[in-house]
Design an enzyme around this catalytic site. Sequence first.
Site, mmCIF file in Angstrom:
data_model
loop_
_atom_site.group_PDB
_atom_site.id
_atom_site.type_symbol
_atom_site.label_atom_id
_atom_site.label_comp_id
_atom_site.label_asym_id
_atom_site.label_seq_id
_atom_site.Cartn_x
_atom_site.Cartn_y
_atom_site.Cartn_z
ATOM 1 N N GLU A 137 0.805 -1.218 0.000
ATOM 2 C CA GLU A 137 0.000 0.000 0.000
ATOM 3 C C GLU A 137 0.842 1.275 0.000
ATOM 4 O O GLU A 137 0.332 2.355 -0.308
ATOM 5 C CB GLU A 137 -0.964 0.004 1.190
ATOM 6 C CG GLU A 137 -1.998 -1.114 1.108
ATOM 7 C CD GLU A 137 -3.132 -0.954 2.086
ATOM 8 O OE1 GLU A 137 -3.566 0.195 2.317
ATOM 9 O OE2 GLU A 137 -3.596 -1.976 2.617
ATOM 10 N N TYR A 160 -2.578 5.014 7.253
ATOM 11 C CA TYR A 160 -1.886 3.740 7.453
ATOM 12 C C TYR A 160 -0.708 3.601 6.502
ATOM 13 O O TYR A 160 0.436 3.378 6.919
ATOM 14 C CB TYR A 160 -2.852 2.568 7.260
ATOM 15 C CG TYR A 160 -2.144 1.257 7.014
ATOM 16 C CD1 TYR A 160 -1.261 0.729 7.963
ATOM 17 C CD2 TYR A 160 -2.313 0.550 5.825
ATOM 18 C CE1 TYR A 160 -0.585 -0.464 7.736
ATOM 19 C CE2 TYR A 160 -1.651 -0.640 5.594
ATOM 20 C CZ TYR A 160 -0.787 -1.137 6.552
ATOM 21 O OH TYR A 160 -0.111 -2.313 6.313
#
Length: 335
Positions: A137, A160
């Site tokens: 990610e 995140y």
Amino acid sequence: MIDQLSDNTILITGGAGFIGSNFIVYFLTKYPNIRVVNLDKLTYAGDINNLSELSNNPNYTFIEGDICDATLVSKLFHKHEIKGVINFAAESHVDNSINSPGQFIKTNIEGTFTLLEAARNYWKGENYRFHHISTDEVYGSLGENGFFTEGSNYQPNSPYSASKASSDFLVRSYHHTYGMNVVTSNCSNNYGPKQHDEKLIPTIIRSAIKGLKIPIYGNGKNVRDWLFVEDHCKGIDLIYFNGVDGETYLLGGNNEYDNLTIAEKICEFIDLKIPKSNGGYKDQIKFVDDRLGHDFRYAIDASKIKKELGWNALESFHTGLEKTVDWYLKKYQSK
């Protein structure tokens, strides 16, 4: 590259979580003479029961504590003579990072820094290894084509992924500034036994058998590359012992599916195992408001680790998903 010494003690952080617990069981089974100290804060995402099979293993030590606690971390290095680190510890649920980003900054950035400093001060230039576990990610979102590689630009799109990107850069800096022996691995979406209930696949299974709405974000077309957790564990093992100092390795399962397809496949498995008297579990699938900043697609080109270290994801998605469904059905039906 490092030597595999039978008297080594390795600090594994976040080892009561999903990937960490699977890895420790795999690792101590394969290397019965290596000692493991597992440091885990036991937040909601950590479960000591994930490691119940190691309760009588003399080479396994569990410590409840926070990687941000510099005094504790330093004491562990000295007390156990730590000669390696594998850092799984992280806040990892994207939705939680959107709602409460502060803890992600603290654990994922400050915690990684604390571990790096403890290792640097204790090892004093020795060629011991620090393996940092990260995520695909950090590279942002792909369109319908293309793959992430080790050379892809970092473009994190959530608190995140931004916190994980920052921790990756910290690890890199300790290699280039202090000469620390580090490796980083970035993986695609993992699935398998022991994953926390909040994640997509456990949520689908739990909702299905409890007769609840199976929630799918947006139109369900967001695509992920799925990697069975045991294949990931084998890759971490190879990277830790054989990866080149300072390098990054990407691990992916070459199993690209959108979220709706995942839900439908799981429902088909459950239809066979616990058939309904009327209709099928797919009838429970409902679309919900999309996640903020929801990345469209992740996909990994794992050719580097395949070529250099001989790793391949061996579990097919069909067999891996069936094993996962069976594990969760047993868990949820026993409650």
